[in-house]
Design a protein around this motif. Structure first.
Motif, PDB file in Angstrom:
ATOM      1  N   ASN A   1      42.130  32.290  29.599  1.00  0.00           N
ATOM      2  CA  ASN A   1      41.751  30.997  30.663  1.00  0.00           C
ATOM      3  C   ASN A   1      43.310  30.273  31.410  1.00  0.00           C
ATOM      4  N   ASN A   2      43.997  30.190  30.230  1.00  0.00           N
ATOM      5  CA  ASN A   2      45.625  28.939  30.090  1.00  0.00           C
ATOM      6  C   ASN A   2      46.240  29.561  30.053  1.00  0.00           C
TER       7      ASN A   2
ATOM      8  N   LYS B   1      41.648  25.910  34.016  1.00  0.00           N
ATOM      9  CA  LYS B   1      42.123  26.764  34.225  1.00  0.00           C
ATOM     10  C   LYS B   1      43.720  26.356  33.920  1.00  0.00           C
TER      11      LYS B   1
END
Length: 434
Positions: free
Chosen positions: A202-203, A179
């Motif tokens: 997610n990032n 993450k």
């Protein structure tokens, strides 16, 4: 056989006296001092922070051997700090001279230290087996949160030989579980648009560097998705076929995106390949939004493929020509690249580049580094070039074969003249003669 007891020892069920027990329990520091007085050293009593520092300099296999010396060294071997940064070397002994990370060590790392890994790279040779081994490790990193990931192929094809679904499945495991991924280098891989969307989902708040040249399954739309959502992006490396006016406009319009480095690889896979043109207005928009960004371009083209390039002004700062480039193209560089900081020309031909070099010195007022390989420049023109920009040249790498003696300067005295204008001792580079 019974041990002979000394006078101050008592036999007590095979044990030692209370005094002896106390001596065994003495602080490690006291034992070390006593032993040093006798000319020895208690290596197992070194503080863990010192052991950690020493272990960080050891190759992995030597580190594993050292962990078998004693309990304290084994504990040091497993300290989390030692496993935050790791490079998996995956090579096939039959086809590579490079060392490989032992399979047993890989199993131990996955079992005991996968949750400690933060900065990870994979260095693989050209074999499919090595690429599959890398994917197998990636798919097991379910308990870690990586900050950087690099997939490095020392030779093609490697990852491109794998089934796309197999590679994407392994990479998605990392994208979903990490993450806080800030740096991702996935050159020459079958990554595709859907997997980039998983990465972004997610990032998006942490990704700062994305390097993905030679990824044929990624479209301009996939890169556009990254640019639209990763507002912290600072460095982007792409193949030229992914560069578009739409991407530059997107990078210019996002309030939170301020690129510091944009690297573009312009590579010809087949002679005569056609390349699209980027509008000057798109570059201008990029400059208005990020006026200090560095545009790095690597050209690996044949001479007849440079048609679309250097026709209009382009904000390139670092320019590298990996194949032979014509006088005409270098002449256009001097006219269209006012922000040029570094120029490297590997080859040109047998026609002197005197006028082109002087023009670059006149127009590229920020030029501070230049390298010339298989080219020709008269000694007089080279001295004039150094006179014009010598006070700002920090790197000057010129092969001796490049310089052509003329009526003013020969090879024996040119280094004195150039050194005078540079303000430091300078000699041309020479090809080894072995």
């Amino acid at each position: 056989m019974k041990r002979v007891l000394k006078g101050d020892e008592q036999e007590d069920g095979g044990g030692t006296s209370g005094g002896s027990r106390e001596s065994l329990k003495r602080p490690c520091k006291q034992k070390t001092e006593d032993h040093l007085e006798k000319g020895g050293a208690y290596w197992e009593c070194l503080p863990q922070e010192i052991l950690l520092h020493i272990f960080q300099y050891l190759p992995l296999l030597d580190r594993a051997y050292a962990s078998q010396v004693c309990r304290e060294w084994n504990q040091a071997f497993h300290m989390p700090e030692l496993w935050r940064c790791f490079e998996f070397e995956l090579n096939q002994p039959a086809s590579s001279y490079l060392k490989a990370t032992h399979p047993d060590l890989i199993k131990q790392i996955i079992k005991r230290h996968s949750n400690h890994l933060q900065y990870v790279s994979f260095k693989v040779d050209s074999s499919r087996e090595s690429a599959e081994a890398a994917c197998d490790i990636l798919s097991q990193l379910v308990n870690c949160s990586l900050k950087t990931l690099g997939l490095i192929s020392t030779a093609r094809p490697s990852f491109m030989e794998l089934p796309k679904s197999h590679f994407i499945s392994a990479l998605t495991v990392v994208f979903v579980n990490s993450k806080s991924l800030s740096s991702l280098k996935i050159d020459d891989t079958p990554v595709d648009d859907p997997s980039l969307k998983v990465l972004v989902a997610n990032n998006s708040d942490t990704l700062k560097l994305l390097k993905m040249s030679s990824c044929p399954h990624v479209s301009p739309a996939g890169i556009l998705c990254v640019a639209d959502q990763c507002h912290g992006l600072r460095e982007l490396a792409l193949n030229y076929h992914l560069l578009s006016d739409e991407l530059l406009i997107a990078l210019s319009s996002e309030k939170h995106v301020h690129l510091e480095h944009l690297r573009i690889d312009v590579v010809s896979e087949n002679p005569g390949q056609q390349f699209h043109t980027i509008k000057k207005s798109s570059w201008d928009a990029m400059m208005r939004h990020s006026p200090k960004f560095n545009l790095v371009m690597y050209f690996f083209l044949y001479e007849d493929e440079f048609g679309p390039f250097f026709r209009d002004e382009i904000p390139v700062t670092h320019l590298y020509f990996g194949r032979s480039v014509s006088k005409d193209v270098l002449g256009r560089v001097g006219l269209t690249c006012p922000r040029l900081v570094e120029l490297v020309v590997c080859a040109n031909g047998l026609r002197p580049l005197d006028e082109e070099l002087i023009r670059i010195a006149q127009r590229c007022t920020q030029l501070s580094a230049i390298g010339l390989g298989e080219c020709e420049v008269s000694c007089s023109a080279f001295v004039e070039f150094v006179k014009m920009c010598g006070d700002r040249l920090t790197q000057l790498s010129i092969m001796e074969e490049v310089l052509v003696p003329d009526h003013r300067y020969g090879l024996d005295d040119i280094h004195w003249e150039v050194s005078k204008h540079l303000g430091r001792v300078w000699f041309p580079d020479m090809m080894p003669t072995w």
